[in-house]
Design an enzyme around this catalytic site. Sequence first.
Site, mmCIF file in Angstrom:
data_model
loop_
_atom_site.group_PDB
_atom_site.id
_atom_site.type_symbol
_atom_site.label_atom_id
_atom_site.label_comp_id
_atom_site.label_asym_id
_atom_site.label_seq_id
_atom_site.Cartn_x
_atom_site.Cartn_y
_atom_site.Cartn_z
ATOM 1 N N CYS A 7 19.542 -2.284 46.683
ATOM 2 C CA CYS A 7 20.566 -2.219 45.657
ATOM 3 C C CYS A 7 20.619 -0.809 45.072
ATOM 4 C CB CYS A 7 20.265 -3.220 44.542
ATOM 5 S SG CYS A 7 20.453 -4.945 45.019
ATOM 6 N N HIS A 42 14.126 -3.834 47.491
ATOM 7 C CA HIS A 42 14.890 -3.875 46.254
ATOM 8 C C HIS A 42 15.031 -2.442 45.712
ATOM 9 C CE1 HIS A 42 14.717 -8.214 46.066
ATOM 10 N NE2 HIS A 42 13.402 -8.179 46.254
#
Length: 450
Positions: free
Chosen positions: A198, A156
């Site tokens: 991301c 992430h």
Amino acid sequence: MIRLLVLCLTLIASSFALPSHILDAPEALAEPTKGVNWALIVAGSNTWGNYRHQADACHAYQILHSNGIPDERIVVMIYDDIANNDENPTPGIIINQPNGTDVYKGVLKDYTQEDVTPENFLNILQGNAAAMQGIGSGKVIASGPNDHVFVNFVDHGAPGIVAFPAGGELHANDLNDAINSMNQQQKYAKMVFYIEACESGSMFEGLLTDNINVFATTASNAQESSYACYFDDERQTYLGDVYSVKWMEDSDMADMSMETLQQQFEVVKKETNTSHVMEYGDLTMGSLALDEFQGDSNQKNGNGRKSPRLPLNAVAAPDVPMAILEHRLMAAKDVEKRIEIVKEMDKLLQMRKFVTDTVASIVKHATDSSDQADLMINTKKPTLTSHYCYKAAVRHFSDHCFSLNKNDYPLRHLYVFVNMCEARIPSARVMDAIDKVCGEQLGDFATGIY
């Protein structure tokens, strides 16, 4: 007559003599020593819902290992809670595509569980063996001035950070400081980064220069999500990430001595139609062959195995928890099970609203007016430059509000701290707002895994 001949020969020889500085440094005449390849592979998450990250990392290891990089020059950091997880219907096996082969068998586990931290990552990357004594395998990237280094990170992310399952987050300025230090200390000849997260472009945008022999590609630009793919009905989770599976499926079939970094980038960019795959740094390195980093150029590379064209069924990483629940709901036959899943979905939505409201309250306490607060919440600054303000705010937010290594949804709101720092709101005021809003116990939402 003989003496005259000797004198003439001496004068002729001296006229062709090499400069003294070359004679004094015979190594200058030698060919540069050919270096070797090193690799660092990291999955920066844990829990079954993040199966795909460790699957990606294991697959990356299999590519590098099968293409000739010896295990003593590969370092793998994975939490290692997937292969033998209670939810795994095939214990001891991890796959990276539907009906895929096992990518877990034989994988290195140099650093697992609580050893997978940003501090350890930076020490390993920079070859700081002393700092890693007594931790995991103790292996580091012990590269030298003629060596090539390949780094693959999957996890992430948020503006200017990538997450770890233990010990905080890795900030973009810390990563680039480490890269620059390695360059100054001549710890590599060429280095390549492939980052799946991301907003992963923010790890290099405006930071990585083009003159230190580093080439980086990322799954997304500095402001968008990366995407998960290959939902598996049996495992009830996603098996891979679009950018990662695209570069690895390409490497699986490539002749690595012929295909270049730039050619692979173009393939991945074309086939990753869910986000903008980016490249940074020294783009001239794109002409180098893949086996300069992903294999050993002294052996035959690539297995020629072409992956079948499978539907990606891609979903933005922040939407993965809800998408998993939706798949589970559709598959559930038992009424009680369906009710249980609906309750989980409701809890997830409540948690997300709670995070959103908490962040909005922090912004309102830290800003001078409702107009300024609205601006901080409703816009995104294109580039992060106030790294130290941002780092302090993020750490305080994670420590006092929502633990970012246990709950990835708050990562989606870190842009407001970028906005406030770029607006020159003092970090002390931001942290004071965090204390006021999050001073009381936030409950299970603060440490949840959603």
